[in-house]
Design a protein around this motif. Sequence first.
Motif, PDB file in Angstrom:
ATOM      1  N   TRP A 160      -4.998  23.902  -0.845  1.00 43.53           N
ATOM      2  CA  TRP A 160      -5.334  24.596   0.398  1.00 43.53           C
ATOM      3  C   TRP A 160      -5.565  26.089   0.191  1.00 43.53           C
ATOM      4  CZ3 TRP A 160      -1.858  27.351   4.094  1.00 43.53           C
ATOM      5  CH2 TRP A 160      -2.418  27.484   5.362  1.00 43.53           C
ATOM      6  N   ARG A 161      -4.783  26.699  -0.727  1.00 46.53           N
ATOM      7  CA  ARG A 161      -4.867  28.151  -0.912  1.00 46.53           C
ATOM      8  C   ARG A 161      -5.653  28.553  -2.161  1.00 46.53           C
ATOM      9  NH1 ARG A 161      -1.785  31.311   3.151  1.00 46.53           N
ATOM     10  NH2 ARG A 161      -1.181  32.761   1.499  1.00 46.53           N
ATOM     11  N   LEU A 162      -5.438  27.832  -3.275  1.00 47.28           N
ATOM     12  CA  LEU A 162      -6.031  28.257  -4.545  1.00 47.28           C
ATOM     13  C   LEU A 162      -7.552  28.369  -4.489  1.00 47.28           C
ATOM     14  CD1 LEU A 162      -5.436  29.013  -7.497  1.00 47.28           C
ATOM     15  CD2 LEU A 162      -5.547  26.570  -8.059  1.00 47.28           C
ATOM     16  N   PRO A 163      -8.289  27.402  -3.908  1.00 51.06           N
ATOM     17  CA  PRO A 163      -9.756  27.542  -3.884  1.00 51.06           C
ATOM     18  C   PRO A 163     -10.224  28.799  -3.157  1.00 51.06           C
ATOM     19  CG  PRO A 163      -9.114  25.294  -3.373  1.00 51.06           C
ATOM     20  CD  PRO A 163      -7.856  26.107  -3.348  1.00 51.06           C
ATOM     21  N   PRO A 168     -13.668  27.599  -5.642  1.00 50.23           N
ATOM     22  CA  PRO A 168     -13.485  26.157  -5.815  1.00 50.23           C
ATOM     23  C   PRO A 168     -13.613  25.678  -7.257  1.00 50.23           C
ATOM     24  CG  PRO A 168     -14.889  26.620  -3.928  1.00 50.23           C
ATOM     25  CD  PRO A 168     -14.696  27.918  -4.639  1.00 50.23           C
ATOM     26  N   ALA A 169     -14.560  26.227  -8.020  1.00 52.77           N
ATOM     27  CA  ALA A 169     -14.772  25.740  -9.386  1.00 52.77           C
ATOM     28  C   ALA A 169     -13.587  26.076 -10.292  1.00 52.77           C
ATOM     29  CB  ALA A 169     -16.063  26.313  -9.959  1.00 52.77           C
ATOM     30  N   LYS A 170     -13.103  27.302 -10.221  1.00 52.33           N
ATOM     31  CA  LYS A 170     -11.952  27.689 -11.049  1.00 52.33           C
ATOM     32  C   LYS A 170     -10.699  26.941 -10.595  1.00 52.33           C
ATOM     33  CE  LYS A 170     -11.707  29.959 -14.034  1.00 52.33           C
ATOM     34  NZ  LYS A 170     -11.628  29.664 -15.491  1.00 52.33           N
ATOM     35  N   ALA A 171     -10.546  26.758  -9.284  1.00 51.58           N
ATOM     36  CA  ALA A 171      -9.409  25.972  -8.787  1.00 51.58           C
ATOM     37  C   ALA A 171      -9.480  24.556  -9.337  1.00 51.58           C
ATOM     38  CB  ALA A 171      -9.398  25.957  -7.263  1.00 51.58           C
ATOM     39  N   ALA A 172     -10.663  23.951  -9.312  1.00 49.50           N
ATOM     40  CA  ALA A 172     -10.823  22.597  -9.834  1.00 49.50           C
ATOM     41  C   ALA A 172     -10.452  22.537 -11.314  1.00 49.50           C
ATOM     42  CB  ALA A 172     -12.264  22.124  -9.632  1.00 49.50           C
ATOM     43  N   GLU A 185      -5.363  36.562 -17.838  1.00 51.01           N
ATOM     44  CA  GLU A 185      -6.357  35.631 -17.316  1.00 51.01           C
ATOM     45  C   GLU A 185      -6.199  35.489 -15.804  1.00 51.01           C
ATOM     46  OE1 GLU A 185      -9.452  32.658 -17.216  1.00 51.01           O
ATOM     47  OE2 GLU A 185      -8.992  34.469 -18.368  1.00 51.01           O
ATOM     48  N   ALA A 186      -4.962  35.483 -15.337  1.00 57.07           N
ATOM     49  CA  ALA A 186      -4.726  35.421 -13.897  1.00 57.07           C
ATOM     50  C   ALA A 186      -5.327  36.629 -13.189  1.00 57.07           C
ATOM     51  CB  ALA A 186      -3.228  35.326 -13.608  1.00 57.07           C
ATOM     52  N   LEU A 187      -5.241  37.795 -13.817  1.00 57.84           N
ATOM     53  CA  LEU A 187      -5.846  39.003 -13.256  1.00 57.84           C
ATOM     54  C   LEU A 187      -7.368  38.890 -13.270  1.00 57.84           C
ATOM     55  CD1 LEU A 187      -5.442  41.917 -12.195  1.00 57.84           C
ATOM     56  CD2 LEU A 187      -5.558  42.682 -14.589  1.00 57.84           C
ATOM     57  N   ARG A 188      -7.922  38.380 -14.356  1.00 54.29           N
ATOM     58  CA  ARG A 188      -9.374  38.280 -14.496  1.00 54.29           C
ATOM     59  C   ARG A 188      -9.982  37.396 -13.413  1.00 54.29           C
ATOM     60  NH1 ARG A 188     -13.486  35.330 -16.328  1.00 54.29           N
ATOM     61  NH2 ARG A 188     -12.182  33.506 -16.739  1.00 54.29           N
ATOM     62  N   ILE A 189      -9.312  36.293 -13.076  1.00 51.75           N
ATOM     63  CA  ILE A 189      -9.878  35.358 -12.107  1.00 51.75           C
ATOM     64  C   ILE A 189      -9.470  35.685 -10.665  1.00 51.75           C
ATOM     65  CG2 ILE A 189      -9.993  33.510 -13.824  1.00 51.75           C
ATOM     66  CD1 ILE A 189      -7.571  32.207 -12.497  1.00 51.75           C
ATOM     67  N   GLY A 190      -8.688  36.741 -10.489  1.00 49.82           N
ATOM     68  CA  GLY A 190      -8.308  37.156  -9.146  1.00 49.82           C
ATOM     69  C   GLY A 190      -7.090  36.466  -8.574  1.00 49.82           C
ATOM     70  N   LEU A 191      -6.365  35.729  -9.414  1.00 52.42           N
ATOM     71  CA  LEU A 191      -5.146  35.065  -8.936  1.00 52.42           C
ATOM     72  C   LEU A 191      -4.058  36.084  -8.629  1.00 52.42           C
ATOM     73  CD1 LEU A 191      -3.546  32.466  -8.402  1.00 52.42           C
ATOM     74  CD2 LEU A 191      -2.999  32.389 -10.848  1.00 52.42           C
ATOM     75  N   VAL A 192      -3.991  37.146  -9.425  1.00 53.28           N
ATOM     76  CA  VAL A 192      -3.043  38.237  -9.165  1.00 53.28           C
ATOM     77  C   VAL A 192      -3.831  39.528  -8.981  1.00 53.28           C
ATOM     78  CG1 VAL A 192      -1.246  37.102 -10.509  1.00 53.28           C
ATOM     79  CG2 VAL A 192      -2.647  38.862 -11.593  1.00 53.28           C
ATOM     80  N   GLY A 193      -3.226  40.462  -8.274  1.00 49.46           N
ATOM     81  CA  GLY A 193      -3.895  41.724  -8.022  1.00 49.46           C
ATOM     82  C   GLY A 193      -3.573  42.799  -9.023  1.00 49.46           C
TER      83      GLY A 193
END
Length: 273
Positions: A160-163, A168-172, A185-193
């Motif tokens: 519900w939140r990750l996509p 959507p593609a990275k979440a998948a 990597e989490a920073l690169r994909i925007g998972l963390v700020g």
Amino acid sequence: MAKAVSIAPADFSCVLYEVRDHVAIVTLNRPERRNALNRRAYDELEAAFRAASADEDVRCVIVTGTDPAFCSGEDVKEMMTGEQRDKSVARLTAVRPEPTPAAVAALECDRPVIAAVNGAAVGWGMELTLFADIRIASEQAKFGEIFIKRGLISDVGGLWRLPAIVGPAKAAELLFTGDIIDANEALRIGLVGEVVPHDRLMESALALAARIAVNAPLALRFMKDGLRRTSYGDLREIGSWVSATLGRLFETEDHREGVRSFLEKRAPEFKGR
């Protein structure tokens, strides 16, 4: 609707809870189990978010873990075997099962929530980071939606939140592979700020919380509600589907193999049944 747990913070044994300068700090505190969640820890986490929502002095919440981990997911030995497993299956196979109560409490908390991720955040630990509005990571943090390795689907965080957070593609990719990624990597994909040195994590989280907490409390709550309405969707609808699906998957051979392989420290051999 399930009745909310009513455990006073003074009676917590798996979670630390304190309020400091309008900021509630919720700390998972089972370091000997890498802050893995058993039933009591789930209940206390739910109660902590309910307490923060009910306290007019609280304007922001920080959730973190006692080193060395943020949260390593469910305590597999306790939650996926024996009596606790049976109780989970019974809840998930109800006519219309409800979302995980601790997830609902975190997501419905009307104060801004910051996850200060100090180490491994995998399985339900990663879900907990996704329930937050903002994530700050220590350079030692790791993230992984490892449910597929146990023959399960993620909770509402991953679906519900990750996509909405990483696309959507990275979440998948993260959900389908169960890969574990590091803080950079989490920073690169925007998972963390933000990624900060480990010893500055709480300092950074508290500084951000202070910048938030100085603002008008009622406006903050409505601002969060507005973001939730526009960025995501119906929590209880997707949550009910997740719970019902988990109820089915808990009965599969693949799930039992996922648990056995974890306990036996070997790679799983899934059969598709």
